[in-house]
Design an enzyme around this catalytic site. Structure first.
Site, PDB file in Angstrom:
ATOM      1  N   ARG A  72       0.869  -1.222   0.020  1.00 14.68           N
ATOM      2  CA  ARG A  72      -0.260  -0.103  -0.025  1.00 14.68           C
ATOM      3  C   ARG A  72       0.755   1.206   0.106  1.00 14.68           C
ATOM      4  O   ARG A  72       1.862   1.228   0.833  1.00 14.68           O
ATOM      5  CB  ARG A  72      -0.867   0.075   1.372  1.00 14.68           C
ATOM      6  CG  ARG A  72      -1.778  -1.158   1.116  1.00 14.68           C
ATOM      7  CD  ARG A  72      -2.649  -1.076   2.589  1.00 14.68           C
ATOM      8  NE  ARG A  72      -3.778  -2.534   2.375  1.00 14.68           N
ATOM      9  CZ  ARG A  72      -4.570  -2.750   3.263  1.00 14.68           C
ATOM     10  NH1 ARG A  72      -4.763  -1.785   4.152  1.00 14.68           N
ATOM     11  NH2 ARG A  72      -5.177  -3.742   3.068  1.00 14.68           N
ATOM     12  N   ARG A  87       2.173   0.753  10.180  1.00 15.92           N
ATOM     13  CA  ARG A  87       1.587   1.396   8.787  1.00 15.92           C
ATOM     14  C   ARG A  87       2.986   0.931   8.034  1.00 15.92           C
ATOM     15  O   ARG A  87       3.934   1.893   8.177  1.00 15.92           O
ATOM     16  CB  ARG A  87       1.403   2.524   9.041  1.00 15.92           C
ATOM     17  CG  ARG A  87       0.523   2.926   7.692  1.00 15.92           C
ATOM     18  CD  ARG A  87      -0.230   4.591   7.961  1.00 15.92           C
ATOM     19  NE  ARG A  87      -1.055   4.273   9.143  1.00 15.92           N
ATOM     20  CZ  ARG A  87      -2.394   4.003   9.132  1.00 15.92           C
ATOM     21  NH1 ARG A  87      -2.867   3.650   8.178  1.00 15.92           N
ATOM     22  NH2 ARG A  87      -3.175   3.937  10.239  1.00 15.92           N
ATOM     23  N   GLU A 145      -6.572  -1.571  15.218  1.00 11.14           N
ATOM     24  CA  GLU A 145      -7.019  -2.484  13.993  1.00 11.14           C
ATOM     25  C   GLU A 145      -5.994  -3.529  13.827  1.00 11.14           C
ATOM     26  O   GLU A 145      -4.952  -3.272  13.462  1.00 11.14           O
ATOM     27  CB  GLU A 145      -7.364  -1.681  12.906  1.00 11.14           C
ATOM     28  CG  GLU A 145      -8.188  -2.670  11.778  1.00 11.14           C
ATOM     29  CD  GLU A 145      -8.145  -1.977  10.376  1.00 11.14           C
ATOM     30  OE1 GLU A 145      -8.302  -0.912  10.432  1.00 11.14           O
ATOM     31  OE2 GLU A 145      -8.453  -2.675   9.542  1.00 11.14           O
ATOM     32  N   SER A 147     -10.366  -6.751   9.630  1.00 11.18           N
ATOM     33  CA  SER A 147     -11.451  -5.950   9.312  1.00 11.18           C
ATOM     34  C   SER A 147     -12.356  -7.007   8.536  1.00 11.18           C
ATOM     35  O   SER A 147     -11.975  -7.409   7.416  1.00 11.18           O
ATOM     36  CB  SER A 147     -11.107  -4.787   8.385  1.00 11.18           C
ATOM     37  OG  SER A 147     -11.864  -3.883   8.114  1.00 11.18           O
ATOM     38  N   ARG A 180       0.981  -6.893  12.558  1.00 13.95           N
ATOM     39  CA  ARG A 180       0.272  -6.356  13.838  1.00 13.95           C
ATOM     40  C   ARG A 180       0.287  -7.224  14.769  1.00 13.95           C
ATOM     41  O   ARG A 180       0.246  -7.155  16.217  1.00 13.95           O
ATOM     42  CB  ARG A 180      -0.805  -5.549  13.309  1.00 13.95           C
ATOM     43  CG  ARG A 180      -0.760  -4.398  12.624  1.00 13.95           C
ATOM     44  CD  ARG A 180      -1.920  -3.660  12.282  1.00 13.95           C
ATOM     45  NE  ARG A 180      -1.844  -2.574  11.727  1.00 13.95           N
ATOM     46  CZ  ARG A 180      -2.613  -1.726  11.297  1.00 13.95           C
ATOM     47  NH1 ARG A 180      -3.923  -1.925  11.700  1.00 13.95           N
ATOM     48  NH2 ARG A 180      -2.159  -0.402  10.615  1.00 13.95           N
TER      49      ARG A 180
END
Length: 425
Positions: free
Chosen positions: A261, A276, A348, A351, A390
RNA sequence: GGAGAGGUGGCCGAGCUGGCUGAAGGCGCACGCCUGCUAAGCGUGUAAGGGGCUAAAACCCCUUCGAGGGUUCGAAUCCCUCCCUCUCCGCCA
Protein backbone atom coordinates in the site's frame (compact mmCIF):
# COMPACT_ATOMS: atom_id res chain seq x y z
CA UNK A 1 -21.55 -1.16 -8.11
CA UNK A 2 -25.23 -0.73 -7.53
CA UNK A 3 -28.10 -2.03 -9.60
CA UNK A 4 -29.23 0.52 -12.17
CA UNK A 5 -32.91 -0.33 -11.74
CA UNK A 6 -32.56 0.09 -8.01
CA UNK A 7 -30.97 3.48 -8.44
CA UNK A 8 -33.82 4.56 -10.69
CA UNK A 9 -36.52 3.31 -8.36
CA UNK A 10 -35.05 4.19 -5.00
CA UNK A 11 -33.09 7.40 -5.54
CA UNK A 12 -33.75 8.50 -1.97
CA UNK A 13 -32.03 5.43 -0.59
CA UNK A 14 -28.95 6.35 -2.59
CA UNK A 15 -29.09 9.97 -1.50
CA UNK A 16 -29.37 8.93 2.15
CA UNK A 17 -26.47 6.54 1.78
CA UNK A 18 -24.27 9.17 0.17
CA UNK A 19 -25.21 11.57 2.93
CA UNK A 20 -24.49 9.10 5.68
CA UNK A 21 -21.09 8.47 4.19
CA UNK A 22 -20.53 12.17 3.67
CA UNK A 23 -19.79 11.52 0.02
CA UNK A 24 -20.04 14.53 -2.22
CA UNK A 25 -21.50 13.20 -5.42
CA UNK A 26 -24.11 14.69 -7.68
CA UNK A 27 -26.54 11.84 -7.91
CA UNK A 28 -29.20 13.98 -9.53
CA UNK A 29 -26.83 14.60 -12.38
CA UNK A 30 -26.59 10.84 -12.76
CA UNK A 31 -30.36 10.55 -12.90
CA UNK A 32 -30.55 13.35 -15.45
CA UNK A 33 -28.04 11.51 -17.61
CA UNK A 34 -30.10 8.37 -17.31
CA UNK A 35 -33.20 10.20 -18.51
CA UNK A 36 -31.26 11.53 -21.48
CA UNK A 37 -29.95 8.09 -22.16
CA UNK A 38 -33.43 6.61 -22.23
CA UNK A 39 -34.66 9.19 -24.69
CA UNK A 40 -31.74 8.49 -27.00
CA UNK A 41 -32.16 4.75 -26.70
CA UNK A 42 -35.74 5.03 -27.77
CA UNK A 43 -34.86 7.02 -30.86
CA UNK A 44 -32.03 4.72 -31.83
CA UNK A 45 -34.11 1.63 -31.31
CA UNK A 46 -36.94 2.92 -33.43
CA UNK A 47 -34.53 3.64 -36.24
CA UNK A 48 -32.87 0.26 -35.85
CA UNK A 49 -36.23 -1.38 -35.99
CA UNK A 50 -37.00 0.41 -39.21
CA UNK A 51 -33.67 -0.56 -40.66
CA UNK A 52 -33.98 -4.21 -39.66
CA UNK A 53 -37.43 -4.40 -41.11
CA UNK A 54 -36.48 -2.78 -44.40
CA UNK A 55 -33.30 -4.77 -44.69
CA UNK A 56 -35.23 -8.00 -44.82
CA UNK A 57 -37.30 -6.47 -47.59
CA UNK A 58 -34.10 -5.69 -49.45
CA UNK A 59 -33.03 -9.28 -48.98
CA UNK A 60 -36.34 -10.55 -50.34
CA UNK A 61 -36.28 -8.26 -53.35
CA UNK A 62 -32.69 -9.20 -54.08
CA UNK A 63 -33.56 -12.87 -53.91
CA UNK A 64 -36.31 -12.30 -56.46
CA UNK A 65 -33.77 -10.62 -58.69
CA UNK A 66 -35.27 -7.17 -58.27
CA UNK A 67 -33.35 -3.99 -57.60
CA UNK A 68 -34.06 -2.16 -54.36
CA UNK A 69 -31.99 0.92 -54.91
CA UNK A 70 -34.50 3.47 -53.62
CA UNK A 71 -35.00 1.53 -50.42
CA UNK A 72 -31.29 1.19 -50.01
CA UNK A 73 -30.57 4.85 -50.41
CA UNK A 74 -33.22 5.71 -47.85
CA UNK A 75 -31.72 3.22 -45.41
CA UNK A 76 -28.36 4.71 -46.00
CA UNK A 77 -29.65 7.91 -44.43
CA UNK A 78 -31.20 6.00 -41.56
CA UNK A 79 -27.91 4.32 -40.84
CA UNK A 80 -26.16 7.67 -40.78
CA UNK A 81 -28.63 8.97 -38.25
CA UNK A 82 -28.21 5.87 -36.11
CA UNK A 83 -24.48 6.42 -36.07
CA UNK A 84 -24.86 10.00 -34.93
CA UNK A 85 -27.23 9.12 -32.13
CA UNK A 86 -25.06 6.19 -31.09
CA UNK A 87 -22.12 8.49 -30.57
CA UNK A 88 -24.19 10.63 -28.23
CA UNK A 89 -25.52 7.62 -26.42
CA UNK A 90 -22.05 6.21 -25.92
CA UNK A 91 -20.76 9.44 -24.47
CA UNK A 92 -23.57 9.53 -21.96
CA UNK A 93 -23.16 5.90 -21.06
CA UNK A 94 -19.45 6.33 -20.53
CA UNK A 95 -20.06 9.20 -18.19
CA UNK A 96 -22.69 7.17 -16.38
CA UNK A 97 -20.40 4.17 -16.06
CA UNK A 98 -17.67 6.30 -14.60
CA UNK A 99 -20.06 7.80 -12.09
CA UNK A 100 -21.52 4.45 -11.24
CA UNK A 101 -18.11 3.02 -10.45
CA UNK A 102 -17.53 5.79 -7.95
CA UNK A 103 -20.79 5.39 -6.06
CA UNK A 104 -20.12 3.51 -2.80
CA UNK A 105 -22.16 0.66 -1.43
CA UNK A 106 -25.27 1.32 0.65
CA UNK A 107 -24.63 0.79 4.37
CA UNK A 108 -26.63 -1.96 6.06
CA UNK A 109 -29.32 -0.65 8.45
CA UNK A 110 -27.27 -1.93 11.41
CA UNK A 111 -24.46 0.43 10.61
CA UNK A 112 -24.33 3.38 13.00
CA UNK A 113 -24.42 6.83 11.46
CA UNK A 114 -21.25 8.72 12.18
CA UNK A 115 -18.41 10.72 10.81
CA UNK A 116 -15.16 9.27 12.14
CA UNK A 117 -13.80 6.21 13.87
CA UNK A 118 -14.86 7.77 17.17
CA UNK A 119 -18.43 7.03 16.18
CA UNK A 120 -17.77 3.33 15.71
CA UNK A 121 -19.85 1.10 17.92
CA UNK A 122 -18.14 -1.28 20.31
CA UNK A 123 -19.93 -4.63 20.18
CA UNK A 124 -17.76 -6.74 22.43
CA UNK A 125 -14.48 -7.04 24.23
CA UNK A 126 -12.45 -10.14 24.92
CA UNK A 127 -9.71 -10.63 27.48
CA UNK A 128 -8.28 -7.98 29.70
CA UNK A 129 -5.35 -5.74 28.93
CA UNK A 130 -2.36 -7.00 30.90
CA UNK A 131 -1.35 -5.09 34.00
CA UNK A 132 2.34 -4.27 34.21
CA UNK A 133 4.27 -3.28 37.29
CA UNK A 134 6.68 -1.49 35.01
CA UNK A 135 5.95 0.81 32.15
CA UNK A 136 5.44 -1.33 29.07
CA UNK A 137 7.55 -0.52 26.06
CA UNK A 138 6.59 -0.21 22.45
CA UNK A 139 7.59 -2.82 19.92
CA UNK A 140 9.74 -0.34 18.04
CA UNK A 141 11.99 -0.29 21.08
CA UNK A 142 11.76 -3.92 22.10
CA UNK A 143 11.99 -5.36 18.60
CA UNK A 144 15.29 -3.76 17.66
CA UNK A 145 16.65 -4.22 21.16
CA UNK A 146 16.04 -7.95 21.00
CA UNK A 147 17.71 -8.06 17.62
CA UNK A 148 14.63 -9.01 15.58
CA UNK A 149 13.54 -5.82 13.88
CA UNK A 150 15.73 -3.42 12.02
CA UNK A 151 14.10 -0.28 10.69
CA UNK A 152 17.29 1.55 9.88
CA UNK A 153 18.65 -1.05 7.51
CA UNK A 154 15.21 -1.40 5.92
CA UNK A 155 15.32 2.31 5.22
CA UNK A 156 18.70 1.82 3.62
CA UNK A 157 17.52 -1.08 1.48
CA UNK A 158 14.32 0.60 0.42
CA UNK A 159 13.03 3.57 2.37
CA UNK A 160 10.69 4.54 5.12
CA UNK A 161 7.73 2.36 6.06
CA UNK A 162 9.61 -0.84 5.40
CA UNK A 163 10.94 -3.28 7.93
CA UNK A 164 13.64 -5.88 8.03
CA UNK A 165 12.95 -8.83 10.28
CA UNK A 166 15.58 -11.38 11.01
CA UNK A 167 16.30 -14.17 13.40
CA UNK A 168 13.51 -14.74 15.85
CA UNK A 169 11.24 -12.07 14.36
CA UNK A 170 11.47 -13.54 10.87
CA UNK A 171 10.71 -16.94 12.27
CA UNK A 172 7.88 -15.65 14.43
CA UNK A 173 6.31 -14.02 11.40
CA UNK A 174 6.52 -17.30 9.53
CA UNK A 175 5.20 -19.20 12.54
CA UNK A 176 2.20 -16.91 12.77
CA UNK A 177 1.42 -17.37 9.10
CA UNK A 178 1.44 -21.15 9.43
CA UNK A 179 -0.48 -21.02 12.68
CA UNK A 180 -3.22 -18.86 11.16
CA UNK A 181 -3.49 -20.86 7.96
CA UNK A 182 -3.63 -24.12 9.89
CA UNK A 183 -6.52 -22.93 12.03
CA UNK A 184 -8.53 -21.75 9.04
CA UNK A 185 -7.88 -24.79 6.87
CA UNK A 186 -8.17 -27.56 9.44
CA UNK A 187 -10.81 -26.12 11.76
CA UNK A 188 -12.87 -23.66 9.78
CA UNK A 189 -13.07 -25.33 6.42
CA UNK A 190 -11.18 -22.86 4.27
CA UNK A 191 -9.30 -23.90 1.19
CA UNK A 192 -5.79 -22.52 1.14
CA UNK A 193 -4.85 -20.62 -1.99
CA UNK A 194 -1.67 -18.94 -3.08
CA UNK A 195 -2.66 -16.31 -5.62
CA UNK A 196 -0.64 -13.93 -7.77
CA UNK A 197 0.58 -10.88 -5.86
CA UNK A 198 0.23 -8.75 -8.98
CA UNK A 199 -3.14 -8.24 -10.64
CA UNK A 200 -4.59 -6.47 -13.64
CA UNK A 201 -6.92 -3.48 -13.76
CA UNK A 202 -10.06 -5.52 -14.15
CA UNK A 203 -9.40 -7.36 -10.93
CA UNK A 204 -8.80 -4.07 -9.12
CA UNK A 205 -12.06 -2.77 -10.49
CA UNK A 206 -13.85 -5.97 -9.55
CA UNK A 207 -13.24 -5.54 -5.85
CA UNK A 208 -13.54 -1.76 -5.88
CA UNK A 209 -9.97 -0.46 -5.57
CA UNK A 210 -10.19 1.06 -9.03
CA UNK A 211 -11.00 3.54 -10.37
CA UNK A 212 -11.37 5.58 -7.18
CA UNK A 213 -8.39 4.55 -5.08
CA UNK A 214 -5.62 4.51 -7.61
CA UNK A 215 -3.39 6.62 -5.40
CA UNK A 216 -3.36 3.98 -2.70
CA UNK A 217 -1.87 1.40 -5.03
CA UNK A 218 1.55 0.58 -6.37
CA UNK A 219 1.44 0.28 -10.13
CA UNK A 220 4.05 -1.43 -12.24
CA UNK A 221 5.80 0.76 -14.71
CA UNK A 222 4.96 -0.01 -18.34
CA UNK A 223 2.50 -2.69 -17.27
CA UNK A 224 -1.22 -2.34 -16.61
CA UNK A 225 -0.62 -4.31 -13.43
CA UNK A 226 -0.72 -3.47 -9.75
CA UNK A 227 0.75 -4.88 -6.56
CA UNK A 228 -2.08 -6.23 -4.44
CA UNK A 229 -3.08 -4.13 -1.42
CA UNK A 230 -4.76 -7.20 0.08
CA UNK A 231 -5.37 -10.82 -0.90
CA UNK A 232 -9.03 -9.90 -1.15
CA UNK A 233 -8.32 -8.71 -4.67
CA UNK A 234 -6.83 -11.81 -6.32
CA UNK A 235 -8.88 -14.23 -4.24
CA UNK A 236 -12.27 -12.63 -4.84
CA UNK A 237 -11.42 -12.36 -8.52
CA UNK A 238 -10.81 -16.09 -8.70
CA UNK A 239 -14.45 -16.40 -9.63
CA UNK A 240 -14.81 -13.26 -11.73
CA UNK A 241 -17.09 -13.87 -14.72
CA UNK A 242 -18.05 -17.25 -13.37
CA UNK A 243 -21.32 -18.90 -12.47
CA UNK A 244 -21.20 -20.95 -9.30
CA UNK A 245 -23.76 -23.56 -8.43
CA UNK A 246 -26.03 -22.89 -5.51
CA UNK A 247 -25.06 -25.96 -3.55
CA UNK A 248 -21.35 -25.16 -3.49
CA UNK A 249 -22.11 -21.98 -1.52
CA UNK A 250 -20.75 -20.83 0.80
CA UNK A 251 -17.19 -21.09 -0.45
CA UNK A 252 -14.32 -20.18 1.83
CA UNK A 253 -10.76 -19.44 0.77
CA UNK A 254 -7.82 -18.44 2.89
CA UNK A 255 -4.63 -16.99 1.54
CA UNK A 256 -1.38 -15.71 2.89
CA UNK A 257 0.05 -12.86 0.84
CA UNK A 258 2.18 -9.83 1.30
CA UNK A 259 0.18 -6.63 0.83
CA UNK A 260 1.43 -3.43 -0.71
CA UNK A 261 0.00 0.00 0.00
CA UNK A 262 1.23 3.42 -0.90
CA UNK A 263 -0.30 4.87 2.27
CA UNK A 264 -0.73 8.14 0.42
CA UNK A 265 -2.27 10.72 2.66
CA UNK A 266 -1.12 9.12 5.90
CA UNK A 267 2.12 11.04 6.25
CA UNK A 268 3.19 11.22 9.83
CA UNK A 269 0.60 8.68 10.95
CA UNK A 270 2.14 5.69 12.70
CA UNK A 271 5.50 6.71 11.39
CA UNK A 272 7.20 4.54 13.95
CA UNK A 273 7.27 0.79 14.02
CA UNK A 274 5.45 -1.93 12.16
CA UNK A 275 1.93 -0.61 12.34
CA UNK A 276 1.74 1.14 8.99
CA UNK A 277 4.05 -0.29 6.35
CA UNK A 278 4.19 -0.17 2.59
CA UNK A 279 4.56 -3.93 2.65
CA UNK A 280 3.06 -6.24 5.22
CA UNK A 281 1.93 -9.83 5.51
CA UNK A 282 -1.65 -10.86 5.96
CA UNK A 283 -3.68 -14.03 6.09
CA UNK A 284 -6.96 -13.30 4.43
CA UNK A 285 -10.34 -15.02 4.60
CA UNK A 286 -12.70 -14.73 1.66
CA UNK A 287 -16.22 -16.10 1.45
CA UNK A 288 -18.70 -16.37 -1.39
CA UNK A 289 -22.16 -16.64 0.09
CA UNK A 290 -25.80 -17.03 -0.80
CA UNK A 291 -27.56 -13.65 -0.54
CA UNK A 292 -30.08 -15.09 1.93
CA UNK A 293 -27.44 -15.98 4.50
CA UNK A 294 -24.59 -13.58 3.97
CA UNK A 295 -25.03 -11.81 7.29
CA UNK A 296 -24.86 -15.09 9.15
CA UNK A 297 -21.71 -15.70 7.17
CA UNK A 298 -20.35 -12.37 8.33
CA UNK A 299 -20.78 -13.41 11.97
CA UNK A 300 -19.10 -16.69 11.19
CA UNK A 301 -16.23 -14.95 9.46
CA UNK A 302 -15.78 -12.62 12.41
CA UNK A 303 -15.58 -15.64 14.68
CA UNK A 304 -12.93 -17.22 12.45
CA UNK A 305 -10.77 -14.15 12.82
CA UNK A 306 -11.41 -13.80 16.55
CA UNK A 307 -10.38 -17.33 17.35
CA UNK A 308 -6.83 -16.58 16.26
CA UNK A 309 -6.50 -13.85 18.85
CA UNK A 310 -8.15 -16.00 21.48
CA UNK A 311 -5.69 -18.83 20.91
CA UNK A 312 -2.86 -16.38 21.25
CA UNK A 313 -4.37 -14.90 24.39
CA UNK A 314 -4.38 -11.38 22.99
CA UNK A 315 -7.04 -9.02 24.37
CA UNK A 316 -9.19 -7.30 21.78
CA UNK A 317 -12.46 -5.61 21.11
CA UNK A 318 -14.83 -5.65 18.16
CA UNK A 319 -16.40 -2.52 16.72
CA UNK A 320 -18.96 -1.94 14.00
CA UNK A 321 -17.68 0.73 11.68
CA UNK A 322 -19.92 3.76 11.39
CA UNK A 323 -21.04 5.10 8.03
CA UNK A 324 -18.23 7.63 7.88
CA UNK A 325 -15.54 5.03 8.52
CA UNK A 326 -17.02 2.30 6.36
CA UNK A 327 -15.02 1.28 3.29
CA UNK A 328 -16.22 2.13 -0.19
CA UNK A 329 -17.39 -1.36 -1.18
CA UNK A 330 -18.63 -2.61 2.17
CA UNK A 331 -22.21 -2.71 3.41
CA UNK A 332 -21.14 -3.58 6.94
CA UNK A 333 -17.76 -4.00 8.57
CA UNK A 334 -16.56 -5.24 11.93
CA UNK A 335 -13.09 -4.21 12.91
CA UNK A 336 -11.22 -6.28 15.42
CA UNK A 337 -8.87 -4.13 17.44
CA UNK A 338 -6.12 -5.69 19.48
CA UNK A 339 -4.81 -4.13 22.65
CA UNK A 340 -1.35 -2.62 22.30
CA UNK A 341 0.21 -1.76 25.68
CA UNK A 342 2.96 0.25 24.02
CA UNK A 343 0.34 2.71 22.83
CA UNK A 344 -2.28 2.04 25.50
CA UNK A 345 -4.82 1.69 22.74
CA UNK A 346 -6.80 -0.77 20.72
CA UNK A 347 -5.53 -0.94 17.15
CA UNK A 348 -7.13 -2.54 14.13
CA UNK A 349 -5.82 -6.02 13.40
CA UNK A 350 -8.66 -7.35 11.27
CA UNK A 351 -11.48 -5.97 9.22
CA UNK A 352 -14.40 -8.26 8.40
CA UNK A 353 -16.89 -7.08 5.81
CA UNK A 354 -19.96 -8.08 3.91
CA UNK A 355 -19.97 -6.48 0.48
CA UNK A 356 -23.32 -8.01 -0.43
CA UNK A 357 -23.55 -8.01 -4.23
CA UNK A 358 -21.52 -4.83 -4.69
CA UNK A 359 -18.31 -6.57 -5.69
CA UNK A 360 -20.11 -9.46 -7.32
CA UNK A 361 -21.86 -7.10 -9.68
CA UNK A 362 -18.60 -5.41 -10.59
CA UNK A 363 -16.78 -8.68 -10.98
CA UNK A 364 -19.76 -10.50 -12.44
CA UNK A 365 -19.79 -13.39 -9.99
CA UNK A 366 -23.13 -15.18 -10.08
CA UNK A 367 -24.69 -18.42 -9.02
CA UNK A 368 -27.36 -20.59 -10.60
CA UNK A 369 -30.22 -21.29 -8.20
CA UNK A 370 -31.21 -24.94 -8.36
CA UNK A 371 -34.86 -24.62 -9.29
CA UNK A 372 -34.25 -23.27 -12.77
CA UNK A 373 -34.59 -19.73 -11.56
CA UNK A 374 -32.57 -16.89 -13.00
CA UNK A 375 -28.96 -16.39 -12.09
CA UNK A 376 -28.19 -14.12 -9.18
CA UNK A 377 -25.14 -12.32 -7.92
CA UNK A 378 -23.46 -13.95 -4.96
CA UNK A 379 -22.55 -12.01 -1.87
CA UNK A 380 -18.85 -11.63 -1.16
CA UNK A 381 -17.24 -11.26 2.23
CA UNK A 382 -13.74 -11.03 3.49
CA UNK A 383 -11.76 -10.45 6.61
CA UNK A 384 -8.22 -10.52 7.82
CA UNK A 385 -7.33 -13.56 9.76
CA UNK A 386 -5.09 -11.69 10.70
CA UNK A 387 -2.66 -8.94 9.80
CA UNK A 388 0.54 -10.79 10.63
CA UNK A 389 2.87 -7.88 11.37
CA UNK A 390 0.42 -6.32 13.78
CA UNK A 391 -0.05 -9.67 15.48
CA UNK A 392 3.70 -9.82 15.98
CA UNK A 393 3.54 -6.33 17.46
CA UNK A 394 0.74 -7.38 19.79
CA UNK A 395 2.70 -10.40 21.00
CA UNK A 396 5.82 -8.37 21.63
CA UNK A 397 3.98 -5.68 23.54
CA UNK A 398 1.47 -7.78 25.47
CA UNK A 399 3.85 -10.52 26.53
CA UNK A 400 6.87 -8.44 27.40
CA UNK A 401 8.50 -9.29 30.70
CA UNK A 402 10.16 -7.04 33.28
CA UNK A 403 13.58 -8.23 32.11
CA UNK A 404 12.86 -7.16 28.52
CA UNK A 405 12.25 -10.65 27.23
CA UNK A 406 9.07 -11.81 25.54
CA UNK A 407 7.04 -14.82 26.54
CA UNK A 408 5.62 -16.74 23.59
CA UNK A 409 1.98 -17.91 23.67
CA UNK A 410 1.61 -21.65 24.17
CA UNK A 411 -0.20 -22.08 20.89
CA UNK A 412 2.82 -20.79 19.03
CA UNK A 413 5.49 -22.87 20.71
CA UNK A 414 5.18 -25.83 18.32
CA UNK A 415 5.54 -23.43 15.43
CA UNK A 416 8.67 -21.97 17.01
CA UNK A 417 10.45 -25.26 17.33
CA UNK A 418 9.76 -25.48 21.05
CA UNK A 419 11.05 -22.04 21.87
CA UNK A 420 9.08 -20.51 24.75
CA UNK A 421 10.46 -17.03 24.99
CA UNK A 422 12.62 -14.50 23.26
CA UNK A 423 15.39 -12.78 25.05
CA UNK A 424 18.44 -10.81 24.18
CA UNK A 425 21.66 -12.55 23.30
C1' G B 1 12.17 -12.41 -28.77
C1' G B 2 10.60 -15.72 -33.54
C1' A B 3 6.57 -19.09 -35.89
C1' G B 4 1.69 -21.05 -35.89
C1' A B 5 -3.55 -22.18 -33.95
C1' G B 6 -7.65 -20.32 -31.60
C1' G B 7 -11.28 -17.05 -28.71
C1' U B 8 -19.27 -18.54 -30.17
C1' G B 9 -24.73 -19.52 -25.04
C1' G B 10 -23.91 -22.87 -17.95
C1' C B 11 -20.24 -26.30 -20.60
C1' C B 12 -18.57 -28.74 -25.29
C1' G B 13 -19.05 -27.60 -30.25
C1' A B 14 -21.13 -26.27 -35.60
C1' G B 15 -21.50 -22.00 -38.58
C1' C B 16 -17.26 -18.10 -40.99
C1' U B 17 -18.91 -18.60 -50.30
C1' G B 18 -22.52 -11.62 -45.67
C1' G B 19 -29.46 -11.46 -45.05
C1' C B 20 -34.10 -17.03 -43.57
C1' U B 21 -28.39 -17.91 -37.24
C1' G B 22 -29.76 -15.57 -30.74
C1' A B 23 -27.10 -18.80 -33.27
C1' A B 24 -27.40 -26.49 -35.54
C1' G B 25 -25.97 -30.69 -32.55
C1' G B 26 -24.49 -32.65 -27.87
C1' C B 27 -23.93 -32.28 -22.50
C1' G B 28 -25.92 -30.19 -18.22
C1' C B 29 -30.30 -28.28 -15.89
C1' A B 30 -35.93 -27.70 -15.17
C1' C B 31 -40.80 -29.60 -15.91
C1' G B 32 -43.85 -33.61 -17.69
C1' C B 33 -44.60 -38.74 -19.41
C1' C B 34 -43.35 -43.73 -19.19
C1' U B 35 -41.25 -47.35 -16.34
C1' G B 36 -40.24 -49.61 -11.64
C1' C B 37 -35.53 -51.46 -8.96
C1' U B 38 -30.06 -48.70 -7.50
C1' A B 39 -30.75 -46.98 -14.30
C1' A B 40 -32.55 -45.91 -18.85
C1' G B 41 -36.09 -44.08 -22.51
C1' C B 42 -39.49 -40.24 -24.54
C1' G B 43 -41.44 -35.15 -24.84
C1' U B 44 -41.17 -29.93 -23.79
C1' G B 45 -38.47 -25.97 -22.09
C1' U B 46 -33.71 -23.66 -20.87
C1' A B 47 -28.77 -16.60 -22.24
C1' A B 48 -27.85 -11.77 -20.64
C1' G B 49 -28.47 -6.48 -20.77
C1' G B 50 -31.55 -2.48 -22.21
C1' G B 51 -36.20 0.27 -24.00
C1' G B 52 -41.70 0.44 -24.34
C1' C B 53 -46.41 -1.15 -22.14
C1' U B 54 -47.98 -2.84 -17.09
C1' A B 55 -49.70 -2.68 -10.36
C1' A B 56 -46.71 -6.72 -11.88
C1' A B 57 -46.57 -10.03 -15.83
C1' A B 58 -47.78 -11.61 -20.57
C1' C B 59 -46.40 -9.06 -24.90
C1' C B 60 -43.60 -5.81 -28.47
C1' C B 61 -38.81 -3.92 -29.69
C1' C B 62 -33.26 -3.12 -29.53
C1' U B 63 -28.40 -4.93 -28.46
C1' U B 64 -24.83 -8.80 -27.49
C1' C B 65 -20.86 -14.64 -31.13
C1' G B 66 -12.91 -11.79 -26.93
C1' A B 67 -12.61 -5.81 -27.15
C1' G B 68 -12.66 -1.57 -30.29
C1' G B 69 -13.01 0.49 -35.15
C1' G B 70 -14.13 -0.02 -40.59
C1' U B 71 -16.76 -1.79 -45.23
C1' U B 72 -22.20 -2.56 -46.28
C1' C B 73 -29.03 -1.13 -46.83
C1' G B 74 -27.52 -5.43 -43.67
C1' A B 75 -21.68 -8.87 -40.36
C1' A B 76 -20.67 -14.33 -35.73
C1' U B 77 -19.47 -14.38 -41.02
C1' C B 78 -15.22 -9.53 -45.02
C1' C B 79 -11.04 -5.70 -43.52
C1' C B 80 -7.90 -3.14 -39.61
C1' U B 81 -6.09 -2.50 -34.48
C1' C B 82 -5.72 -4.38 -29.65
C1' C B 83 -6.26 -8.09 -25.63
C1' C B 84 -6.18 -13.09 -24.07
C1' U B 85 -5.33 -18.53 -24.38
C1' C B 86 -2.74 -22.71 -26.47
C1' U B 87 1.42 -25.20 -29.36
C1' C B 88 6.52 -25.13 -31.30
C1' C B 89 11.54 -22.68 -31.31
C1' G B 90 14.83 -19.50 -28.61
C1' C B 91 16.00 -17.50 -23.70
C1' C B 92 15.87 -17.73 -18.36
C1' A B 93 14.89 -20.48 -14.01
Amino acid sequence: MLDLKFMQRQPDVIRDALNARAVDLDFDHFLALDAKRKALVQQVEDLRHERNHASTQVAELTRKGQVASSLISRLSAVSERIKELDVQRKEIEQEMDALRLSIPNIPHPDVPIGATDEDNLEVKTWGTPPAFDFSPRAHWDLGPQLGGLDFERAAKITGSRFALAWGWAARLERALISFMLDIQTTENGYLEVLPPFIVNEQSMQGTGQLPKFKDDLFKLEDWPYYLIPTAEVPVTNIHRDEILSEDELPLGYTAFTPCFRSEAGSYGKDAKGLIRQHQFNKVELVRFAHPDTSYEQLELLLGHAEVVLQRLGLPYRVVTLCTGDLGFSAAKTYDIEVWLPGQSAYREISSCSNFEDFQARRANIRFQPAKGKRKEFVHTLNGSGLAVGRTLVAIIENFQQPDGSIRLPDALIPYMGGQTSISKE
